[in-house]
Design a protein around this motif. Structure first.
Motif, short mmCIF file in Angstrom:
data_model
loop_
_atom_site.label_atom_id
_atom_site.label_comp_id
_atom_site.label_asym_id
_atom_site.label_seq_id
_atom_site.Cartn_x
_atom_site.Cartn_y
_atom_site.Cartn_z
N GLY A 97 0.78 -1.23 0.00
CA GLY A 97 0.00 0.00 0.00
C GLY A 97 0.81 1.28 0.00
N ARG A 98 2.11 1.19 -0.27
CA ARG A 98 2.94 2.39 -0.32
C ARG A 98 2.95 2.97 -1.73
NH1 ARG A 98 6.68 2.57 3.94
NH2 ARG A 98 6.67 4.81 3.50
N ASP A 99 3.02 4.30 -1.82
CA ASP A 99 3.19 4.99 -3.10
C ASP A 99 4.67 5.27 -3.28
OD1 ASP A 99 0.44 5.07 -3.66
OD2 ASP A 99 0.19 6.87 -2.42
N VAL A 100 5.27 4.65 -4.29
CA VAL A 100 6.72 4.67 -4.44
C VAL A 100 7.17 5.76 -5.40
CG1 VAL A 100 8.75 3.32 -5.09
CG2 VAL A 100 6.81 2.19 -3.97
N HIS A 101 8.13 6.55 -4.94
CA HIS A 101 8.79 7.56 -5.77
C HIS A 101 10.25 7.13 -5.94
CE1 HIS A 101 5.50 10.63 -5.16
NE2 HIS A 101 5.26 9.77 -4.19
N SER A 124 2.07 7.08 3.67
CA SER A 124 2.05 6.06 2.62
C SER A 124 3.09 6.32 1.54
CB SER A 124 0.66 6.00 1.97
OG SER A 124 0.38 7.20 1.27
N GLN A 125 3.66 7.52 1.53
CA GLN A 125 4.63 7.89 0.50
C GLN A 125 6.01 7.32 0.85
OE1 GLN A 125 3.38 9.78 -2.28
NE2 GLN A 125 1.56 9.11 -1.15
N LEU A 185 4.93 0.69 -11.35
CA LEU A 185 4.06 1.07 -10.24
C LEU A 185 4.52 2.34 -9.53
CD1 LEU A 185 3.63 -2.52 -8.75
CD2 LEU A 185 2.03 -1.29 -10.22
N LEU A 186 5.28 3.17 -10.21
CA LEU A 186 5.82 4.37 -9.58
C LEU A 186 4.79 5.48 -9.48
CD1 LEU A 186 9.39 4.63 -11.16
CD2 LEU A 186 8.77 3.80 -8.89
N ALA A 187 4.79 6.16 -8.33
CA ALA A 187 3.93 7.33 -8.16
C ALA A 187 4.61 8.58 -8.71
CB ALA A 187 3.60 7.53 -6.69
N GLY A 188 5.93 8.53 -8.84
CA GLY A 188 6.66 9.68 -9.36
C GLY A 188 8.15 9.42 -9.40
#
Length: 425
Positions: A49-53, A107-108, A244-247
């Motif tokens: 559930g983490r947003d990965v940068h 979560s980031q 699956l990267l958020a940024g």
């Protein structure tokens, strides 16, 4: 695709890290599995559930490589100019702090790749007096050093040859070839020799203990963890495929221009070249002497040829050594240690040997403080042999670095073969 077995210790360690940390930096020289580990971390983090940068040196460098900058600071033989390297590092340190402030949600998660060698993002491990220092040295951050075993490193080199010949990804075209991998390892080994971590020769092949020890020293101002990779992982796609990267952290044109201007105003060309040359100043300027390990006295190699025939053992010594030989191969380590201690006592070793804090992938001279003598070569050899064997049993009979069912009897057979060179009858 996840390639780390979910039943493995590696998976458990990685999962705990990506669930508990806010910033993770994977560091090390090329050819140790950094990109694959980052890919797998991103997958496991996303599942949690983490947003990965992502922060990656090669991607962060590109906005600095404008036509103007490349004209002023051209690549030479594919090597980025020191001015651009410094600019990327200065920008990255502030960028990490900015990311932390603009992404406050727990979560980031930020995962970064730090090559370090040659002054590539070394600024993130050097102590500073800015706001970023609190973040980089705090509990929310972790600097990981993947340390491949000998076998895994060999597979990585072979895989690198294949991916360079048939790249699946644009970034694979930029990967360092095997000869560069070996050259960078030799540079690390040279640092290990310089700070007294090892006595290995300059030409010694890759050694995980030496490698891990150097990077552990480099990260002395950061929360860090060595991660032994002793299982071959074979991804079915490029290790650079991250869907699956958020940024991704990359500088804007304005940020790149401003940072280049800062570099040009603060440093001369000679100073920038010196920064690259002395990227390792954290450990070479004020080296931390390594633990020399327990004393181990050994004979000079050229005195060993006739030592077994020239050594007259007493009846008590012969009986004690024969007792070791007579033990079954599957004897419990505690029982074997007891018999070893009896033999050591007859050989003149009065106290029990203190074990070094070592791992399965350590090198001999790195965990013993070895000295050499030409006196009583046979007895000295026997003492050193039993001390070393005892140390192995004590350090490696408990998880996670236990000897395998193959290694333990092989070591025992080697011990007995050496003892039988002497007259035990």
């Amino acid at each position: 695709m996840l390639v780390i077995p979910i039943s493995s210790d590696l998976y458990k360690v990685v999962k705990e890290i990506v669930q508990s940390k806010r910033i993770i930096f994977v560091t090390g020289i090329p050819g140790v599995g950094k990109s694959l580990l980052i890919q797998q971390m991103a997958l496991i983090a996303s599942e949690a559930g983490r947003d990965v940068h992502l922060l990656r040196y090669n991607l962060a460098r590109q906005p600095f490589e404008t036509e103007v900058n490349i004209t002023k600071y051209p690549e030479i033989d594919g090597v980025t100019d020191p001015a651009i390297r410094k600019a990327v590092g200065l920008w990255a340190r502030q960028a990490v702090q900015n990311w932390h402030e603009t992404h406050p949600d727990p979560s980031q998660l930020l995962i970064g790749e730090l090559p370090l060698i040659g002054n590539r993002l070394i600024e993130l491990v050097e102590p500073g007096d800015d706001e970023a220092e609190k973040l980089l040295s705090g509990e929310q951050s972790l600097f990981i050093v993947p340390v491949p075993s000998w076998e895994v490193r060999e597979v990585i080199e072979e895989t690198r040859k294949r991916t360079l010949a048939d790249p699946q990804n644009e970034q694979e075209k930029l990967d360092a070839p095997p000869n560069v991998l070996r050259a960078m390892w030799q540079a690390v080994n040279g640092l290990a020799r310089e700070i007294g971590l090892t006595k290995a020769s300059p030409q010694t092949p890759y050694n995980p203990y030496i490698y891990g020890g150097v990077f552990e020293a480099i990260l002395q101002h950061r929360p860090s963890q060595l991660l032994l990779i002793d299982q071959v992982l074979r991804p079915s796609q490029s290790v650079y495929e991250l869907e699956l990267l958020a940024g991704t952290l990359v500088p804007t044109a304005a940020e790149a221009n401003a940072t280049m201007a800062e570099v040009e105003s603060r440093y001369s060309r000679d100073e920038l070249a010196e920064l690259v040359q002395n990227w390792h100043k954290l450990i070479t300027t004020n080296p931390i002497p390594p633990d020399p390990g327990p004393e181990l006295r050994l004979p000079l190699p050229d005195t060993l040829a006739g030592a077994p025939e020239e050594t007259a053992l007493t009846a008590v010594q012969r009986t004690a050594l024969q007792k070791i030989v007579n033990l079954p191969l599957d004897v419990e380590p505690d029982k074997l240690i007891e018999v070893l201690d009896e033999a050591l006592c007859t050989l003149g070793v009065e106290t029990a040997v203190t074990t070094a804090n070592v791992h399965k992938f350590d090198v001999y001279d790195s965990y013993f403080n070895v000295s050499r003598t030409s006196e009583q070569s046979g007895l000295t050899f026997l003492r050193g042999l039993l001390q070393a064997y005892r140390n192995v049993l004590l350090d490696l009979q408990k998880p996670p670095h236990t000897l395998t069912v193959i290694e333990l009897p092989l070591l025992r057979i080697a011990l007995e073969t050496s003892l039988r060179q002497f007259d035990l009858s």
